[in-house]
Design a protein around this motif. Sequence first.
Motif, PDB file in Angstrom:
ATOM      1  N   PHE A  45       0.835  -1.202   0.000  1.00  0.00           N
ATOM      2  CA  PHE A  45       0.000   0.000   0.000  1.00  0.00           C
ATOM      3  C   PHE A  45       0.870   1.252   0.000  1.00  0.00           C
ATOM      4  N   LEU A  46       1.891   1.280   0.861  1.00  0.00           N
ATOM      5  CA  LEU A  46       2.777   2.451   0.926  1.00  0.00           C
ATOM      6  C   LEU A  46       3.541   2.649  -0.378  1.00  0.00           C
ATOM      7  N   VAL A  47       4.035   1.566  -0.946  1.00  0.00           N
ATOM      8  CA  VAL A  47       4.772   1.661  -2.207  1.00  0.00           C
ATOM      9  C   VAL A  47       3.866   2.196  -3.306  1.00  0.00           C
ATOM     10  N   SER A  48       2.653   1.690  -3.389  1.00  0.00           N
ATOM     11  CA  SER A  48       1.742   2.155  -4.441  1.00  0.00           C
ATOM     12  C   SER A  48       1.359   3.613  -4.230  1.00  0.00           C
ATOM     13  N   LEU A  49       1.193   4.024  -2.988  1.00  0.00           N
ATOM     14  CA  LEU A  49       0.865   5.416  -2.696  1.00  0.00           C
ATOM     15  C   LEU A  49       1.994   6.347  -3.135  1.00  0.00           C
ATOM     16  N   VAL A  50       3.223   6.015  -2.757  1.00  0.00           N
ATOM     17  CA  VAL A  50       4.375   6.846  -3.111  1.00  0.00           C
ATOM     18  C   VAL A  50       4.581   6.881  -4.625  1.00  0.00           C
ATOM     19  N   ILE A  51       4.496   5.728  -5.267  1.00  0.00           N
ATOM     20  CA  ILE A  51       4.700   5.683  -6.723  1.00  0.00           C
ATOM     21  C   ILE A  51       3.613   6.460  -7.451  1.00  0.00           C
ATOM     22  N   ASN A  52       2.369   6.316  -7.027  1.00  0.00           N
ATOM     23  CA  ASN A  52       1.283   7.036  -7.694  1.00  0.00           C
ATOM     24  C   ASN A  52       1.404   8.544  -7.526  1.00  0.00           C
ATOM     25  N   ILE A  53       1.799   9.000  -6.346  1.00  0.00           N
ATOM     26  CA  ILE A  53       1.996  10.438  -6.139  1.00  0.00           C
ATOM     27  C   ILE A  53       3.161  10.941  -6.993  1.00  0.00           C
ATOM     28  N   ALA A  54       4.269  10.209  -6.967  1.00  0.00           N
ATOM     29  CA  ALA A  54       5.437  10.626  -7.756  1.00  0.00           C
ATOM     30  C   ALA A  54       5.132  10.635  -9.251  1.00  0.00           C
ATOM     31  N   LEU A  55       4.443   9.610  -9.717  1.00  0.00           N
ATOM     32  CA  LEU A  55       4.133   9.549 -11.144  1.00  0.00           C
ATOM     33  C   LEU A  55       3.154  10.639 -11.566  1.00  0.00           C
ATOM     34  N   SER A  56       2.198  10.958 -10.722  1.00  0.00           N
ATOM     35  CA  SER A  56       1.267  12.025 -11.113  1.00  0.00           C
ATOM     36  C   SER A  56       1.977  13.378 -11.160  1.00  0.00           C
ATOM     37  N   ILE A  57       2.956  13.591 -10.309  1.00  0.00           N
ATOM     38  CA  ILE A  57       3.726  14.837 -10.367  1.00  0.00           C
ATOM     39  C   ILE A  57       4.579  14.865 -11.631  1.00  0.00           C
ATOM     40  N   VAL A  58       5.269  13.752 -11.906  1.00  0.00           N
ATOM     41  CA  VAL A  58       6.140  13.690 -13.083  1.00  0.00           C
ATOM     42  C   VAL A  58       5.343  13.851 -14.368  1.00  0.00           C
ATOM     43  N   VAL A  59       4.216  13.171 -14.481  1.00  0.00           N
ATOM     44  CA  VAL A  59       3.419  13.231 -15.704  1.00  0.00           C
ATOM     45  C   VAL A  59       2.772  14.604 -15.861  1.00  0.00           C
TER      46      VAL A  59
END
Length: 109
Positions: A45-59
């Motif tokens: 859950f934590l990994v998916s949360l961090v990755i999704n936040i980072a990817l939405s910022i990058v995209v």
Amino acid sequence: MNNKTLSILSYITIIGWIVAFVKSKDLTPKSDLVSYHLKQGFGIFLVSLVINIALSIVVTIVPALYFLSYVGYVILILWIFGIINAVNEQKKPIPVIGKIFEDKFGFID
């Protein structure tokens, strides 16, 4: 609820994880299986949360990198591996990231 149900529930959204966590505290002999899958479920859950936040910022900054959003499918596959391990009542780590969470999250024990 039995140990198998709590182990499976620990992967089903954060609400399912909270229910499994609260119910696991009521178990008289503490189950290593439930604790293990609670740690794995919280970790993914934590990994998916961090990755999704980072990817939405990058995209948002660089729209040409939209193809990175397919990383979400990789997380979904890892999540399915965790559920399969819980159904089979195995204490196997989730591929790639599971070993990281085996000795973390001391509040779960």
